[in-house]
Scaffold this active site. Sequence first.
Site, PDB file in Angstrom:
ATOM      1  CG  HIS A 212      19.550  10.606 -25.129  1.00  0.00           C
ATOM      2  ND1 HIS A 212      19.925  11.372 -24.786  1.00  0.00           N
ATOM      3  CD2 HIS A 212      19.661   9.831 -26.001  1.00  0.00           C
ATOM      4  CE1 HIS A 212      21.270  10.570 -25.030  1.00  0.00           C
ATOM      5  NE2 HIS A 212      21.090   9.533 -25.640  1.00  0.00           N
TER       6      HIS A 212
ATOM      7  CG  ASN B 287      25.550  10.775 -24.332  1.00  0.00           C
ATOM      8  OD1 ASN B 287      26.465  10.026 -23.768  1.00  0.00           O
ATOM      9  ND2 ASN B 287      24.905  10.746 -25.057  1.00  0.00           N
TER      10      ASN B 287
ATOM     11  CB  SER C 167      22.829  10.530 -28.378  1.00  0.00           C
ATOM     12  OG  SER C 167      23.847  10.283 -29.599  1.00  0.00           O
TER      13      SER C 167
ATOM     14  CD  GLU D  93      20.547  12.907 -21.115  1.00  0.00           C
ATOM     15  OE1 GLU D  93      20.821  12.948 -19.840  1.00  0.00           O
ATOM     16  OE2 GLU D  93      20.090  12.708 -21.848  1.00  0.00           O
TER      17      GLU D  93
END
Length: 521
Positions: free
Chosen positions: A145, A195, A124, A157
């Site tokens: 991800h 993120n 991540s 992702e």
Amino acid sequence: MTSRNFSIETIGIVGTGAMGRGIAQIAALAGLTVRLYDTNPAAIGAARDYLAETFAKLTAKGKLEQARSLAALANVSGAQVIGELADCDLVVEAIVEKLDVKQALFRELETVVSGRCVLASNTSSLSITAIAAGCTDPSRVVGYHFFNPVPLMKVVEVIDGLRGDPAAGDALMDLARRMGHTPVRAKDMPGFIVNHAGRGMNTEGLRVAGEGVASFADIDRIMREQAGFRLGPFELLDLTALDVSHPVMESIYHQFYEEPRFTPSPITGTRLAGGLIGRKTGEGFYRYEDGKQLVPAEAPAPTGLPASVWVSKRYPHAHDAVVQLIGKAGVALDEGVTPALNSLIVVTPFGHDATTAAVDEGLDATRVVAIDTLFPLAGAQRRTLMTTPATTRAVRDSAHALFAADGVPATVIRDSTGFVAQRVVATIVNIGCDIAQKQIATPDDIDLAVTLGLGYPRGPLALGDALGASTILAILSNMFSVLGDPRYRPSPWLARRAQLGLSLTQRDAADIDTQSKETQQ
């Protein structure tokens, strides 16, 4: 580098925790052959038992046909040694977030699998390029991800490392669709898309709380009920848990070499040290009993309306919206060029605090209250008011009574550049714009990733368009002028499109023309 043709039918998964199990579940249901490997042999059996129980529950609820459930479980087997992953077309690691451990695993996998096998990391926050750097053939190492829980979070992702073969990423994009997920493509940058974009809500919410502007609960109420988000920043932090989210905040901040936009807050560090981690431990920013969040009760609005109200005309549309509310409450409107001595003074700043708004217009700060008009006042679920440090309690209470007179709750906060919703939303949009500016992902993928991965009502770029790019630019510019904090400097992507009247989702016209010509050829 010669591009290869990657075909994926057998997938190995290293690490059988929540993420590994989730990936195994969607892969098995998609008809892939799945091999589970874990350094703890007991964990492999536990993971398969978990999948059997999950499939059985889905079947019992009528969400999965019995035949498909049995077939999916039959697709899953355990690998007692890593060598049993030799015939896999793809191996996904879902192990501890430590670079050296992942590098060591990938080096070992290279000695086991064939040259046509893609090696993927579910990291991540770690660099895919750095993970691949330990490999003899870094071209087949890709970021993949997923989000927890994998079966419900329908976005993944796909991250290309600097030495990555685009064909490997293409194969994972196709596989994601086969497994029922929506793939988005990203460059190898800290935080990737989701993120990275998520820094806006959390770090700015923490900044607001750290300035003593409002309580955790009030900030959450404002972001939910005024700004329209499903969760406020502190509800979200409790859900993800600080033992996960605080290290990610620190990691992204340091990986971007102390970029002010991503500055973490000492609030989360202190609470993590004290064990106030979140929902899973029963106490975080809120307390939880039997899994239910305990929220402090909101005090009722005061009574006693002002005799008359003078409204600033600095922003005409905002002025008109406020005047309509005053008329519905039956309060007299002071239409003088300057406020009468007994009038409540209402200002409607964008990015400025109430103090700056009062001083700029030469107003009596003891009678000034600001109201946030970024989101529509009529039909709102909540309104936000803001006082100067000089505003008297009587004035504050009369304003609160006025703007809650129609039954819509109003939250009164201390003075803040950009209220709460303005500054949090502007930060979200600005970071999304900077992701686009850096070409980490396309505008479409940025918005898609954020809506699916974070559950926002709109992606950051679409949100900026809905509120007006020029308005968001004004909020950030005014905050920057008052505070001098580079955290609030507008992204060039935002500034240029606001000046040109372009959508924030629009790429440079020359890039669009180039792609169009390539497609035609």
